[in-house]
Design a protein around this motif. Structure first.
Motif, mmCIF file in Angstrom:
data_model
loop_
_atom_site.group_PDB
_atom_site.id
_atom_site.type_symbol
_atom_site.label_atom_id
_atom_site.label_comp_id
_atom_site.label_asym_id
_atom_site.label_seq_id
_atom_site.Cartn_x
_atom_site.Cartn_y
_atom_site.Cartn_z
ATOM 1 N N PRO A 1 -7.558 -6.072 -3.680
ATOM 2 C CA PRO A 1 -7.004 -5.653 -2.388
ATOM 3 C C PRO A 1 -8.128 -5.365 -1.389
ATOM 4 O O PRO A 1 -9.134 -4.756 -1.737
ATOM 5 C CB PRO A 1 -6.229 -4.377 -2.730
ATOM 6 C CG PRO A 1 -5.885 -4.528 -4.178
ATOM 7 C CD PRO A 1 -7.038 -5.265 -4.805
ATOM 8 N N LYS B 172 -2.792 -12.762 -4.971
ATOM 9 C CA LYS B 172 -2.499 -11.370 -5.363
ATOM 10 C C LYS B 172 -3.700 -10.850 -6.153
ATOM 11 O O LYS B 172 -4.533 -11.644 -6.612
ATOM 12 C CB LYS B 172 -1.201 -11.263 -6.154
ATOM 13 C CG LYS B 172 -1.198 -11.998 -7.457
ATOM 14 C CD LYS B 172 0.110 -11.761 -8.202
ATOM 15 C CE LYS B 172 0.022 -12.525 -9.514
ATOM 16 N NZ LYS B 172 1.198 -12.603 -10.280
ATOM 17 N N CYS C 267 -5.908 -10.028 0.812
ATOM 18 C CA CYS C 267 -5.234 -9.693 -0.444
ATOM 19 C C CYS C 267 -4.810 -8.231 -0.347
ATOM 20 O O CYS C 267 -5.620 -7.367 -0.009
ATOM 21 C CB CYS C 267 -6.195 -9.918 -1.613
ATOM 22 S SG CYS C 267 -5.485 -9.528 -3.214
ATOM 23 N N THR C 268 -3.532 -7.968 -0.593
ATOM 24 C CA THR C 268 -3.018 -6.598 -0.524
ATOM 25 C C THR C 268 -2.771 -6.095 -1.953
ATOM 26 O O THR C 268 -2.960 -6.842 -2.913
ATOM 27 C CB THR C 268 -1.698 -6.556 0.266
ATOM 28 O OG1 THR C 268 -0.718 -7.305 -0.473
ATOM 29 C CG2 THR C 268 -1.854 -7.150 1.657
ATOM 30 N N THR D 62 -0.104 -5.701 -3.411
ATOM 31 C CA THR D 62 0.986 -6.407 -4.084
ATOM 32 C C THR D 62 0.980 -7.915 -3.863
ATOM 33 O O THR D 62 1.742 -8.636 -4.482
ATOM 34 C CB THR D 62 2.349 -5.882 -3.579
ATOM 35 O OG1 THR D 62 2.324 -5.944 -2.143
ATOM 36 C CG2 THR D 62 2.608 -4.463 -4.024
ATOM 37 N N GLY D 63 0.171 -8.414 -2.962
ATOM 38 C CA GLY D 63 0.213 -9.850 -2.683
ATOM 39 C C GLY D 63 -0.714 -10.218 -1.548
ATOM 40 O O GLY D 63 -1.936 -10.118 -1.667
ATOM 41 N N VAL D 64 -0.114 -10.604 -0.421
ATOM 42 C CA VAL D 64 -0.930 -11.182 0.643
ATOM 43 C C VAL D 64 -0.357 -10.856 2.010
ATOM 44 O O VAL D 64 0.862 -10.747 2.179
ATOM 45 C CB VAL D 64 -1.023 -12.716 0.443
ATOM 46 C CG1 VAL D 64 0.325 -13.399 0.601
ATOM 47 C CG2 VAL D 64 -2.048 -13.355 1.374
#
Ligand code: GLY
Ligand code: MN
Ligand code: MN
Length: 504
Positions: free
Chosen positions: A420, A330, A478-479, A481-483
């Motif tokens: 991200p 993250k 990587c986004t 909020t997470g992956v």
């Protein structure tokens, strides 16, 4: 080298016959992969590059390099930074970026009758100018004179590229000391930083391209899995892999690693024949012939369809560490911490398996885990398989971070804080490497932490051929909020792998 035929003609037919394995339908996958259609946001990228520059820059695409005599060349692959800015760049092209004028000039080889005769006619300069949306197109044959005029006495910077001839030309034009094989001389530091800032954070068009390649990479892996039976040669499986890439409009992003000797980390040799009890390791990814973006994926499976009890434990452990590391991705997480987290999961499991002794944190701190997991958790991915590795640790160990000197963690290719849009691999593994396990220095250093006798048993398995190695590798982004696991559709659950192995 002669390519071994498949063991039976029915094996051959099954490649073309639609059948279903779980949700995976072979017939569907033999349709061509979705083609590259839409133009990526090249003009927008060039605009952002110009805005970040404080002086003119000359970029070289690189050209055709000879295999044995000048006219017989390797397949052309443009430099990755050039590919970032231009659609299907021509061999030998170059580009001049002028931030003061806000203009980009593209240089192309002059169109000759001889070239049209042997290689086909090329788009005229004005058509390329319109298609590439650049400000001018000039002949690359006069690059030196044109750059002298365009630069108006200003210092011009450039980047070294893999094609040494293009690099020499850029060196002569700019007066810079450029050397592609020396990360400290690939280009001026501030210019590397500007390029890396653009290339390391993938935009939506880049992510879409990486996702588009995944069915091609999946087809290659599943074909190799399903055809893995005793008596089949690694070379035959490698042919299936490369064929799947070619059918999908791709090439191999790097020398395909396909071997029952998976403990050799970058094993490009395919001369073994599969035997019952072997574990096949396949590390292969498709690279788009249209754009240069690529996948990098590793899977492993047992010849004959069932892991040994030890193989099962090792596979489950590597998978557990991979899934655990992925789940921890993250924004803000430091990549080195992910690596150490995976090391800890592996150390804990190796204690359970009787290969290590002690507290997992202490084992990781001393580096004992690296006797079995001797490489880093992963690397950036994009246009280069190890994206921007040529630019060196300046990019991958920023802000005064330095590489560990400890065996194992010293091979960690990046230590960035995740943000991200960052695309990278997660690829833990466990290996039984004779050169490590029989090294007197390691034996002394980890005298009480490694159960050397137990490790020897793994070297003695498979009639003395040894267990080999297991690595599981996925490509993730990587986004906010997470992956997102880009390569999630490529089977890796043990039951699925075991049912696919040799099922063709
Ligand atoms: N395919 C090379 C690597 O995984 O780094
Ligand atoms: Mn990798
Ligand atoms: Mn790989």
């Amino acid at each position: 080298m002669a390519v071994m035929p498949p063991p039976t003609s029915s094996t051959q037919k099954s490649v073309l016959r639609p059948f279903t394995v779980g949700w995976f339908t072979r017939g569907q996958d033999l349709k061509p992969a979705p083609r590259y259609k839409r133009r990526m946001n090249f003009a927008e990228r060039r605009k952002r590059f110009l805005a970040a520059l404080d002086g003119p820059v000359l970029l070289m695409a690189g050209g055709l390099l000879s295999r044995n005599y000048p006219a017989n060349t390797f397949p052309y692959r443009a430099d990755s930074t050039f590919l970032y800015f231009f659609e299907r760049p021509e061999p030998g092209s170059a580009a001049f970026f002028d931030p003061a004028a806000g203009q980009v000039t593209l240089f192309l080889p002059e169109r000759t009758v001889a070239d049209a005769l042997w290689h086909g006619s090329m788009e005229p300069f004005d058509a390329v100018k319109a298609r590439q949306q650049v400000d001018a197109v000039l002949a690359v044959e006069q690059l030196e004179a044109h750059v002298a005029t365009l630069s108006r006495g200003r210092k011009v910077r450039s980047l070294a590229v893999a094609d040494w001839k293009a690099t020499s030309r850029a060196k002569a034009i700019t007066g810079e000391e450029l050397d592609f094989d020396d990360a400290t001389k690939v280009g001026q530091g501030a210019l590397l930083d500007v390029v890396a800032k653009l290339r390391l954070h993938k935009a939506e068009d880049e992510l879409a391209e990486l996702r588009r390649l995944v069915p091609v990479t999946r087809e290659a892996h599943v074909l190799a899995m399903t055809h893995s039976k005793p008596g089949v040669s690694e070379q035959f499986l490698a042919g299936l892999v490369e064929g799947a890439f070619a059918r999908g409009g791709c090439t191999a992003a790097y020398g395909t690693i396909l071997s029952v000797r998976g403990e050799v980390l970058h094993n490009h040799d395919h001369r073994n024949t599969l035997q019952q009890g072997d574990v096949v390791l396949l590390d292969a990814g498709a690279e788009s012939l249209d754009t240069g973006y690529c996948n990098d994926v590793t899977r492993d499976w047992p010849v004959g369809g069932a892991f040994s009890p030890e193989g099962r434990d090792l596979y489950d452990l590597v998978l557990q560490s991979e899934v655990d590391a992925i789940a921890a991705v993250k924004p803000g997480v430091r990549y080195r911490d992910l690596h150490l987290r995976a090391c800890r999961v592996l150390a804990e499991g190796l204690v359970r398996m009787g290969l290590l002794v002690g507290d997992p944190d202490g084992l990781v701190q001393s580096g004992a885990h690296a006797v079995f997991f001797p490489h880093g958790l992963g690397h950036q991915l994009g246009l280069d398989v190890h994206d921007l590795e040529a630019f060196g640790d300046r990019i991958h160990y920023p802000g005064g971070r330095t590489r560990s000197t400890q065996f194992g963690t010293q091979y960690l290719r990046m230590d960035l804080d995740l943000v991200p849009g960052m695309v990278f691999t997660i690829e833990p593994g466990l290996y039984f490497v004779p050169a490590i396990l029989r090294n007197p220095e390691f034996r002394e250093r980890f005298k009480t932490q490694v159960k050397w006798d137990r490790a020897e048993q793994f070297l003695a398995m498979n009639g003395g051929r040894g267990f080999g190695g297991i690595r599981i590798e996925d490509d993730v982004v990587c986004t906010a909020t997470g992956v997102e696991v880009l390569t999630a559709s490529i089977p890796k659950a043990r039951a699925e792998i075991e049912s696919l192995a040799g099922s063709a």
